[in-house]
Design an enzyme around this catalytic site. Structure first.
Site, mmCIF file in Angstrom:
data_model
loop_
_atom_site.group_PDB
_atom_site.id
_atom_site.type_symbol
_atom_site.label_atom_id
_atom_site.label_comp_id
_atom_site.label_asym_id
_atom_site.label_seq_id
_atom_site.Cartn_x
_atom_site.Cartn_y
_atom_site.Cartn_z
ATOM 1 N N THR A 66 -0.644 7.625 -1.284
ATOM 2 C CA THR A 66 -1.964 7.544 -1.929
ATOM 3 C C THR A 66 -2.880 6.526 -1.265
ATOM 4 O O THR A 66 -4.088 6.539 -1.492
ATOM 5 C CB THR A 66 -1.804 7.158 -3.407
ATOM 6 O OG1 THR A 66 -1.271 5.822 -3.484
ATOM 7 C CG2 THR A 66 -0.867 8.118 -4.127
ATOM 8 N N ASP B 76 1.268 -12.586 10.259
ATOM 9 C CA ASP B 76 2.104 -12.727 11.458
ATOM 10 C C ASP B 76 1.848 -14.050 12.161
ATOM 11 O O ASP B 76 2.773 -14.726 12.626
ATOM 12 C CB ASP B 76 1.852 -11.574 12.429
ATOM 13 C CG ASP B 76 2.504 -10.279 11.971
ATOM 14 O OD1 ASP B 76 3.385 -10.338 11.094
ATOM 15 O OD2 ASP B 76 2.140 -9.212 12.489
ATOM 16 N N ARG C 76 0.843 -1.195 0.000
ATOM 17 C CA ARG C 76 0.000 0.000 0.000
ATOM 18 C C ARG C 76 0.878 1.244 0.000
ATOM 19 O O ARG C 76 1.713 1.431 0.871
ATOM 20 C CB ARG C 76 -0.915 0.001 1.234
ATOM 21 C CG ARG C 76 -1.993 1.079 1.180
ATOM 22 C CD ARG C 76 -2.998 0.901 2.314
ATOM 23 N NE ARG C 76 -3.657 -0.388 2.238
ATOM 24 C CZ ARG C 76 -4.673 -0.675 1.428
ATOM 25 N NH1 ARG C 76 -5.149 0.260 0.631
ATOM 26 N NH2 ARG C 76 -5.215 -1.866 1.423
ATOM 27 N N ASP D 93 -3.577 -10.504 12.816
ATOM 28 C CA ASP D 93 -2.852 -10.416 11.557
ATOM 29 C C ASP D 93 -2.519 -11.832 11.081
ATOM 30 O O ASP D 93 -1.684 -12.521 11.682
ATOM 31 C CB ASP D 93 -1.568 -9.604 11.755
ATOM 32 C CG ASP D 93 -0.835 -9.347 10.446
ATOM 33 O OD1 ASP D 93 -0.418 -10.322 9.782
ATOM 34 O OD2 ASP D 93 -0.684 -8.170 10.080
#
Length: 209
Positions: free
Chosen positions: A108, A203, A104, A200
């Site tokens: 933006t 993870d 990402r 997550d």
């Protein structure tokens, strides 16, 4: 037209609950992801076409059913999607595997492709894009678009846990793609984590922080 399929088989639900538990260690989390992926793949491939061929059993000749039509490709979204590949390959060992890597952009906030390697005949295959979590939907929307940009048209999305926001984003952007999830959770929190979710996934799969 794409549809959302929530796979509520008791074994899938049981294993998802075990994945959610904070005390589930990396080894067990990884095993559960594979087991759920195998069970989900059974449903994702339910509509594969069949053709009849003559075979000979020890008793007689007969017409038997074999899978026909498009071959399968599995495309994990890196890195967490890797945790779902082996389960699918256990069920469909002849499937080819591609990879899509996204990050990402901090400015933006849009997904940027940093890696895309697909089977050379990907456009002729039914592609199953896999990622444990469908949160905002940004990564899935982008990954599917990357495949379409390369001529692929028969695409399915498979996630373990989804938020309504992510499912809507994918359906709005790619109404032709079927989505298969093991659980549709309540919502996203202020940090874009799925609630109740399982934390997550990357993870927990790979033992990182």
């Amino acid at each position: 037209m794409g549809n959302l399929h929530v796979l509520n088989h008791p074994l899938i639900q049981h294993k998802v609950s075990m994945m959610r538990m904070v005390e589930t260690n990396t080894k067990d989390f990884r095993a559960l992801a594979n087991e759920i992926s195998l069970l989900m793949a059974y449903e994702v491939t339910r509509d594969l076409p069949l053709e009849s061929k003559e075979i000979e059993t020890p008793i007689c000749k007969t017409q038997a059913k074999f899978v026909a039509g498009r071959s399968i490709g599995v495309v994990p979204i890196l890195r967490a999607g890797l945790g779902m590949v082996d389960g699918i390959l256990t069920l469909i060992p002849n499937a080819k595997v591609g990879h899509v890597g996204l990050y990402r952009d901090p400015r933006t906030h849009k997904p940027v492709e940093y890696y895309c390697k697909l089977p050379i005949d990907a456009e002729k295959r039914t592609l199953i894009v896999v990622d444990p979590m469908l949160a905002t939907g940004g990564s899935a929307v982008a990954a599917i678009q990357f495949l379409k940009d390369r001529g692929c048209s028969d695409i399915k999305l498979m996630n373990l846990i989804a938020a309504p926001e992510g499912a809507k984003a994918v359906m709005d952007a790619h109404p032709d793609v079927d989505i298969y999830v093991a659980s549709m959770d309540e919502k996203l929190n202020e940090n874009a984590y799925i609630v109740p979710g399982l934390g997550d996934a990357g993870d927990r799969l790979f033992g990182t922080k």
